[in-house]
Design a protein around this motif. Sequence first.
Motif, PDB file in Angstrom:
ATOM      1  N   PHE A  49      39.723   8.484  26.933  1.00 30.75           N
ATOM      2  CA  PHE A  49      38.763   8.860  25.840  1.00 30.75           C
ATOM      3  C   PHE A  49      37.557   8.251  26.217  1.00 30.75           C
ATOM      4  N   HIS A  50      36.236   8.607  25.389  1.00 30.30           N
ATOM      5  CA  HIS A  50      34.945   8.193  25.594  1.00 30.30           C
ATOM      6  C   HIS A  50      35.153   6.662  25.048  1.00 30.30           C
ATOM      7  N   ASP A  51      34.527   5.823  25.626  1.00 34.66           N
ATOM      8  CA  ASP A  51      34.866   4.288  25.329  1.00 34.66           C
ATOM      9  C   ASP A  51      33.398   3.703  25.794  1.00 34.66           C
ATOM     10  N   ASN A  56      28.033  -2.216  28.499  1.00 33.95           N
ATOM     11  CA  ASN A  56      27.013  -1.534  27.832  1.00 33.95           C
ATOM     12  C   ASN A  56      27.009   0.148  28.510  1.00 33.95           C
ATOM     13  N   HIS A  57      28.076   0.575  29.141  1.00 29.57           N
ATOM     14  CA  HIS A  57      28.189   2.137  29.458  1.00 29.57           C
ATOM     15  C   HIS A  57      29.172   2.550  28.568  1.00 29.57           C
ATOM     16  N   ARG A  58      28.734   3.906  28.444  1.00 26.91           N
ATOM     17  CA  ARG A  58      29.927   4.787  28.012  1.00 26.91           C
ATOM     18  C   ARG A  58      30.630   5.620  29.037  1.00 26.91           C
ATOM     19  N   GLN A  90      28.837  13.236  28.308  1.00 28.83           N
ATOM     20  CA  GLN A  90      28.092  12.514  28.584  1.00 28.83           C
ATOM     21  C   GLN A  90      28.542  10.858  28.598  1.00 28.83           C
ATOM     22  N   PHE A  91      28.685  10.595  29.898  1.00 28.55           N
ATOM     23  CA  PHE A  91      29.197   9.480  30.039  1.00 28.55           C
ATOM     24  C   PHE A  91      28.663   8.725  31.387  1.00 28.55           C
ATOM     25  N   THR A  92      28.958   7.525  31.896  1.00 26.45           N
ATOM     26  CA  THR A  92      28.431   6.937  33.137  1.00 26.45           C
ATOM     27  C   THR A  92      29.653   7.011  33.978  1.00 26.45           C
ATOM     28  N   PRO A  93      29.654   7.892  35.120  1.00 25.97           N
ATOM     29  CA  PRO A  93      30.924   7.748  36.074  1.00 25.97           C
ATOM     30  C   PRO A  93      31.330   6.479  36.252  1.00 25.97           C
TER      31      PRO A  93
END
Length: 217
Positions: A49-51, A56-58, A90-93
Amino acid sequence: AAEAQDVDLLVFPELTLSLTVQAHLCCWLLDRYQAGAPCRIPLIVLGSFHDATCDNHRRNRSRLILGRDGSDIVLHDKFSPATLGTMTEQFTPGQTAQLVCTPIGNLSLAICKDCIDQYRNIWLRHLCPDWLLLPSLSDSVRLHVEATRELWNLHRCVSAVANQPLTAETLAAPPDPAAPHLDYVHADSGTLANDAFRNHSGVLWVKTVYISGNKNK
């Protein structure tokens, strides 16, 4: 229900358990452990899940936990964002893939496109795990089957793919990461063949995965 079926591994698909639900589940497992009635499922994958993480990164994060008390074994942050209709994740890999050494072999986590996209060689050529646990969200598991079959042929890696199937209804719904669709899930239980997991859509229940520290039934 999975516990009543005496399963050894429970894998939830990608984007099925919100962070709130994950937290409640882990607290419930810990409460049971402290009360002297721990859950009998050894391994649980809480999908992903998006976290918003402490750095400080998603992230799109998957968690493998102990069913006994809800504690973390290993985390994995997804590498490859998916495009669903007109929306791209949209998230940081993630920056690392991990290998966990256990009495039944080396375990690793991946998420959806990670094992079929540009990063597939991490598992095929570098980590070469004995077990790959893979929550997914996709309209088809065809590419997952191809990739995990290659892993099996090369390394006898057993892959568990639990997929949330995409439908026209879910694609047309307004994107809302806080409120995932929950009506797609079905469960399957049964005795496992001793060569590899079955890949199929829905929550994956596995019974009789190993005895005496090996993958044979």
